[in-house]
Design a protein around this motif. Structure first.
Motif, PDB file in Angstrom:
ATOM      1  N   SER A 138       0.959  -1.060   0.159  1.00 15.82           N
ATOM      2  CA  SER A 138       0.093  -0.079   0.018  1.00 15.82           C
ATOM      3  C   SER A 138       0.620   1.145  -0.058  1.00 15.82           C
ATOM      4  O   SER A 138       0.380   2.466  -0.390  1.00 15.82           O
ATOM      5  CB  SER A 138      -1.116  -0.220   1.140  1.00 15.82           C
ATOM      6  N   LEU A 139       2.266   1.284   0.527  1.00 23.61           N
ATOM      7  CA  LEU A 139       2.880   2.410   0.351  1.00 23.61           C
ATOM      8  C   LEU A 139       3.649   2.520  -0.935  1.00 23.61           C
ATOM      9  O   LEU A 139       4.304   3.629  -1.088  1.00 23.61           O
ATOM     10  CB  LEU A 139       4.061   2.241   1.319  1.00 23.61           C
ATOM     11  N   THR A 140       3.519   1.467  -1.750  1.00 26.21           N
ATOM     12  CA  THR A 140       4.398   1.664  -3.114  1.00 26.21           C
ATOM     13  C   THR A 140       3.902   2.919  -3.976  1.00 26.21           C
ATOM     14  O   THR A 140       4.592   3.573  -4.602  1.00 26.21           O
ATOM     15  CB  THR A 140       4.241   0.431  -3.908  1.00 26.21           C
ATOM     16  N   PRO A 141       2.735   3.323  -3.875  1.00 29.21           N
ATOM     17  CA  PRO A 141       2.344   4.344  -4.756  1.00 29.21           C
ATOM     18  C   PRO A 141       3.244   5.752  -4.477  1.00 29.21           C
ATOM     19  O   PRO A 141       3.416   6.582  -5.328  1.00 29.21           O
ATOM     20  CB  PRO A 141       0.953   4.628  -4.359  1.00 29.21           C
ATOM     21  N   ALA A 142       3.461   5.794  -3.165  1.00 32.12           N
ATOM     22  CA  ALA A 142       4.185   7.010  -2.878  1.00 32.12           C
ATOM     23  C   ALA A 142       5.659   6.991  -3.392  1.00 32.12           C
ATOM     24  O   ALA A 142       6.258   7.911  -3.813  1.00 32.12           O
ATOM     25  CB  ALA A 142       4.287   7.134  -1.137  1.00 32.12           C
ATOM     26  N   TRP A 143       6.160   5.674  -3.445  1.00 34.59           N
ATOM     27  CA  TRP A 143       7.567   5.329  -4.197  1.00 34.59           C
ATOM     28  C   TRP A 143       7.515   5.810  -5.617  1.00 34.59           C
ATOM     29  O   TRP A 143       8.319   6.143  -6.383  1.00 34.59           O
ATOM     30  CB  TRP A 143       8.024   4.065  -3.546  1.00 34.59           C
ATOM     31  N   ALA A 144       6.319   4.913  -6.111  1.00 39.15           N
ATOM     32  CA  ALA A 144       6.218   5.177  -7.512  1.00 39.15           C
ATOM     33  C   ALA A 144       5.847   6.157  -8.422  1.00 39.15           C
ATOM     34  O   ALA A 144       5.819   6.413  -9.536  1.00 39.15           O
ATOM     35  CB  ALA A 144       5.218   3.917  -8.026  1.00 39.15           C
ATOM     36  N   MET A 145       5.041   7.253  -7.540  1.00 37.96           N
ATOM     37  CA  MET A 145       4.491   8.355  -8.066  1.00 37.96           C
ATOM     38  C   MET A 145       5.227   9.533  -7.328  1.00 37.96           C
ATOM     39  O   MET A 145       4.205  10.287  -6.619  1.00 37.96           O
ATOM     40  CB  MET A 145       3.134   8.179  -8.225  1.00 37.96           C
ATOM     41  N   PRO A 146       6.305   9.861  -7.137  1.00 39.47           N
ATOM     42  CA  PRO A 146       7.145  10.975  -6.251  1.00 39.47           C
ATOM     43  C   PRO A 146       6.560  12.513  -6.875  1.00 39.47           C
ATOM     44  O   PRO A 146       6.645  12.206  -8.248  1.00 39.47           O
ATOM     45  CB  PRO A 146       8.452  10.694  -6.466  1.00 39.47           C
ATOM     46  N   GLY A 147       6.058  13.422  -6.024  1.00 34.46           N
ATOM     47  CA  GLY A 147       5.690  14.350  -6.549  1.00 34.46           C
ATOM     48  C   GLY A 147       4.102  14.618  -6.665  1.00 34.46           C
ATOM     49  O   GLY A 147       3.615  15.492  -6.879  1.00 34.46           O
ATOM     50  N   VAL A 148       3.522  13.264  -6.906  1.00 33.24           N
ATOM     51  CA  VAL A 148       2.109  13.124  -6.998  1.00 33.24           C
ATOM     52  C   VAL A 148       1.554  12.914  -5.544  1.00 33.24           C
ATOM     53  O   VAL A 148       0.545  13.450  -5.040  1.00 33.24           O
ATOM     54  CB  VAL A 148       1.860  12.107  -8.011  1.00 33.24           C
TER      55      VAL A 148
END
Length: 339
Positions: free
Chosen positions: A268-278
């Motif tokens: 569930s934390l991977t979106p923060a890594w995969a979409m930096p700045g978003v």
């Protein structure tokens, strides 16, 4: 999205009824009842979830810098994406209900569906399903592009040709069922990534879209294992070989729920890594807290192995997904407005 069901072959309606409007001597109330039955055959709840996750994929790809389409264009393109996704998902669900009509009639939780109750004929439901699925994929192809249409087609085919036939044969069907349940965010992701083949195809290689897919895959597993536990006697009566059906003690099912709820926290934390700045820390904190809370309930199921514990996990999973996705979209929108 992990749980789908039912389908048949397209043939003329033996009753020769008009499928569009009331005919002389045919009360309008009957037409309304028939329309309601057809809508029910599309599993509106599942269709809505699939459509919402496609919308999340669209918004997250659209808000990613640098080349962002205008708000007006995004509204039109996104609306077509949602409509096409909803139509194709509704069609797949109706086909699934046609395929599983005999088993549905043997299960208490599904015996009230349109075909078992006679509120819709098998021919009507399969015809509806094929038309809706084709219309949805065609709409996506014409308005959004070939790539979103192909992803939608993959969802339909994996649902009716892979997941549905596997359910009476092997507990692995639940894992296969995560495919059509997890891919819809990529429909929206590709649709928002441009109008040409090259742009959309390249978008499938970006980590952001796959982070959403991974979240959907892992979330579905404890969600559906909990459903299977709650209705294991019903699934057994229908002839389905779900994990809770072949695991009378519940130990394997409890371990599976616990395992995938543990995996869900980092995924569930991977979106923060995969979409930096978003998205970033605000989303990650909320997702982490929600994941740990959900994990705690899954630990309770592993300890108790009761229907009540499975019920708590099921309802928590229903609350978890919209909470996490809302947090993701909200942070992305706020960051965009602030930039």
């Amino acid at each position: 999205m992990p749980q789908p069901t039912s389908s048949q072959a397209l043939a003329p309606d033996p009753a020769g009824t008009d499928l569009a409007a009331p005919t002389p001597g045919f009360p309008a109330s009957k037409t309304a009842e028939r329309a309601a039955a057809w809508i029910e055959a599309t599993k509106p709840g599942i269709t809505r979830l699939v459509t919402v996750t496609a919308g999340v994929g669209f918004v997250m790809a659209w808000l990613a810098p640098p080349d962002r389409m205008t708000c007006l264009r995004a509204t039109l393109v996104g609306g077509a994406c949602l409509a096409g996704t909803a139509l194709s998902a509704a069609g797949a669900n109706a086909i699934n209900q046609w395929m599983e009509r005999d088993r549905d009639a043997r299960m208490k939780r599904t015996a009230g569906r349109p075909i078992p109750t006679g509120r819709a004929t098998p021919t009507q439901v399969i015809g509806l399903g094929l038309v809706l699925a084709a219309a949805g994929v065609a709409l996506l192809a014409v308005v959004n592009g070939v790539v979103p249409a192909l992803v939608s087609l993959a969802c339909v085919l994996s649902y009716v040709l892979l997941y549905t036939p596997m359910k009476p044969r092997t507990p692995l069907s639940t894992y296969a069922g995560t495919i059509p349940g997890a891919l819809p965010p990529m429909i929206g992701w590709a649709a928002a990534s441009g109008s040409g083949w090259d742009e959309q195809w390249a978008s499938l290689g970006l980590w952001g879209g796959w982070a959403l897919v991974a979240l959907m895959v892992v979330w579905q597993l404890p969600h559906f294992f909990a459903i299977g536990w709650m209705y294991r006697d019903d699934y057994a009566a229908g002839g389905y070989r779900t994990l809770p059906v072949v695991d009378p003690s519940g130990r394997r099912t409890a371990r599976a729920v616990l395992l995938w709820s543990i995996v869900l926290v980092p995924v569930s934390l991977t979106p923060a890594w995969a979409m930096p700045g978003v998205v970033g820390a605000p989303y990650a904190v909320l997702a982490g807290v929600a994941g740990l809370g959900f994990l705690w309930l899954c630990v309770g199921l592993a300890r108790e192995r009761t229907r009540d514990a499975a019920r708590r996990v099921f309802f928590a999973s229903i609350a978890y997904l919209p909470l996490v996705m809302l947090a993701m979209v909200a942070e992305a929108v706020l960051r965009t407005l602030a930039s």
